[in-house]
Design a protein around this motif. Structure first.
Motif, PDB file in Angstrom:
ATOM      1  N   ALA A 417       0.806  -1.220   0.000  1.00 53.58           N
ATOM      2  CA  ALA A 417       0.000   0.000   0.000  1.00 53.58           C
ATOM      3  C   ALA A 417       0.839   1.269   0.000  1.00 53.58           C
ATOM      4  O   ALA A 417       0.378   2.326   0.434  1.00 53.58           O
ATOM      5  CB  ALA A 417      -0.933   0.000   1.210  1.00 53.58           C
ATOM      6  N   VAL A 418       2.080   1.192  -0.489  1.00 52.08           N
ATOM      7  CA  VAL A 418       3.004   2.324  -0.476  1.00 52.08           C
ATOM      8  C   VAL A 418       3.641   2.511  -1.843  1.00 52.08           C
ATOM      9  O   VAL A 418       3.613   1.622  -2.694  1.00 52.08           O
ATOM     10  CB  VAL A 418       4.115   2.124   0.581  1.00 52.08           C
ATOM     11  N   THR A 419       4.240   3.666  -2.024  1.00 49.91           N
ATOM     12  CA  THR A 419       4.999   3.963  -3.237  1.00 49.91           C
ATOM     13  C   THR A 419       6.487   3.724  -2.963  1.00 49.91           C
ATOM     14  O   THR A 419       6.905   3.646  -1.801  1.00 49.91           O
ATOM     15  CB  THR A 419       4.800   5.422  -3.648  1.00 49.91           C
ATOM     16  N   PRO A 420       7.311   3.640  -4.009  1.00 53.56           N
ATOM     17  CA  PRO A 420       8.756   3.517  -3.778  1.00 53.56           C
ATOM     18  C   PRO A 420       9.315   4.671  -2.943  1.00 53.56           C
ATOM     19  O   PRO A 420      10.210   4.466  -2.116  1.00 53.56           O
ATOM     20  CB  PRO A 420       9.332   3.504  -5.192  1.00 53.56           C
ATOM     21  N   GLU A 421       8.789   5.870  -3.145  1.00 54.29           N
ATOM     22  CA  GLU A 421       9.259   7.011  -2.368  1.00 54.29           C
ATOM     23  C   GLU A 421       8.925   6.842  -0.890  1.00 54.29           C
ATOM     24  O   GLU A 421       9.747   7.142  -0.009  1.00 54.29           O
ATOM     25  CB  GLU A 421       8.627   8.303  -2.899  1.00 54.29           C
TER      26      GLU A 421
END
Length: 443
Positions: A417-421
């Motif tokens: 549920a997250v982005t690479p950033e």
């Protein structure tokens, strides 16, 4: 509630499971997230939200409605009733689930052996409620174990006996030993629960050879296997996926638990169970276990929301009943995130270094949502609270997945549920926490 507030009941007056850590685990983790909304969450195993589309929900509903009229021949009034009235207890998309399992998994299923449930959690509860017939019944489960399974077992008074995972995802020698120990103690093992594909929380998968041996052992020991498969589509490597246990099951040893939360939409809360085991009835007839589960369901949730089922059914129809085809974007995102997180751990804790880095290890799963990080100190809820408050990063203590109070030196990270950033920020904060905790304990 204040101490002075009038009390009508005590916890001791209620079911004993309500004081069990397994039932409080999810609430605690949610409360921590709510208290620290600015913290980067590497804890939640929720699906990626970037592809959520409210307009698609309406389209899927319309697609399924047309299927009722055009493909199944329902008159308009009957089609409206199917969607808006109380419905069939076993569900209205059972035929599409059977097609999906045939297309994606090579599993041949009679639609009558499928019960559509309110999420996979209800499917687990129904199966455990049906299997728990007396006080000598026990459930085996590969440890660490999904806390939802442990909690459901508590609610039906079914003790859980842990089975070692070994290096292959399930230690078959230990499974046989636990069966014999339980029977020697006068107990009756009813089934063994496991996730063969990218298990929650360990991320470990069972290879094909061990799956075959597991089925052979189940046959020899007259044991049911409860196969839970929410993550199987999300493999990050090229090449074919291992067959599910159910696809290899020629002796009706496997009860198959499925969910559309990760592959279609968690808000629909639709899961299912394939229970094709034959049950001898008092009148001499024989029927599927699915019929018995449906009777329990009729007293628990009556039926699964037909509108929610229709949304799932429409999504299946729009992709030829293939969730593999429907999840190409999602699989790509999870693969990207998993590789990014593993690479990020390697950069922050390089192999061969001294100090904190040398004692930090992690799993490298071939897919799914989860990576387990082992650290040189016990990991508990108090540390999680401090991590969220002082460092701004959330994760899950692995102690939540073990059925004892022994300290556990590991935590679970989720990439779903997250982005690479966000992964980069979260790992920076986690690395600072680990470094400071090691120094604090050393000093």
């Amino acid at each position: 509630m204040s101490a002075a507030e009038p009390v009508d009941l005590t916890v001791a007056d209620l079911h004993p499971a309500l004081g069990d850590p397994a039932l409080t685990s999810m609430n605690f983790l949610n409360e921590v997230s709510e208290r620290y909304p600015a913290a980067v969450s590497l804890a939640a195993g929720r699906p990626y939200e970037e592809f959520f589309d409210l307009a698609a929900v309406h389209r899927h509903l319309d697609t399924f409605h047309r299927h009722l009229v055009d493909d199944l021949g329902h008159p308009p009034e009957q089609a409206r009733r199917v969607l808006l009235q109380y419905g069939r207890t076993k569900g209205i998309v059972h035929h599409l689930i059977a097609r999906n399992l045939a297309v994606d998994e090579g599993i041949a299923v009679d639609p009558q052996d499928v019960v559509v449930t309110v999420g996979c959690q209800e499917a687990m509860f129904l199966v455990l409620r049906a299997l728990r017939a007396g006080p000598t019944d026990v459930l085996l489960a590969v440890a660490p174990t999904y806390v939802g399974l442990t909690g459901a077992a508590r609610l039906v008074d079914l003790p859980v006996w842990p089975v070692a995972p070994g290096s292959s995802g399930v230690d078959l020698t230990d499974l046989a030993d636990q069966l014999h120990r339980a029977r020697s103690a006068g107990l009756r093992p009813r089934a063994c629960y496991l996730m063969p594909d990218f298990a929650n929380p360990s991320g470990v998968s069972i290879d094909t050879a061990h799956r075959r041996r597991l089925l052979e052992l189940a046959t020899q020991e007259d044991l049911l296997l409860l196969e839970d498969n929410p993550y199987g589509l999300f493999h990050s490597e090229d090449g074919p996926r291992p067959p599910t246990l159910k696809a290899m099951d020629s002796g009706r040893r496997v009860v198959y638990l499925g969910s559309f939360a990760k592959t279609v939409l968690p808000g629909a809360r639709v899961g299912y169970v394939v229970a094709d085991q034959r049950v001898a009835l008092p009148d001499g007839r024989v029927g599927p276990l699915a019929d018995q589960l449906a009777m329990i369901k009729s007293m628990v949730t009556v039926n699964t929301s037909p509108i929610a089922q229709a949304v799932i059914g429409g999504r299946l129809l729009e992709h030829g009943c293939s969730l593999v085809a429907a999840n190409t974007r999602e699989r790509s995102a999870y693969t990207r995130n998993l590789r990014h997180l593993v690479a990020g751990l390697t950069r922050r804790f390089p192999p061969g270094e001294d100090g904190a880095a040398a004692a930090v290890r992690w799993t490298v799963p071939a897919g799914g949502f989860f990576v387990v990080v082992t650290v040189p100190f016990p990991v508990d809820d108090a540390l999680l609270d401090r991590s969220a408050r002082d460092y701004g990063v959330l994760w899950t203590p692995m102690a939540h997945f073990y059925d004892d109070s022994l300290p556990v030196h590991a935590l679970r990270l989720s990439v779903s549920a997250v982005t690479p950033e966000q992964i980069d920020v979260g790992l920076d904060r986690l690395a600072a926490l680990i470094t400071d905790e090691v120094a604090r304990r050393a000093g």
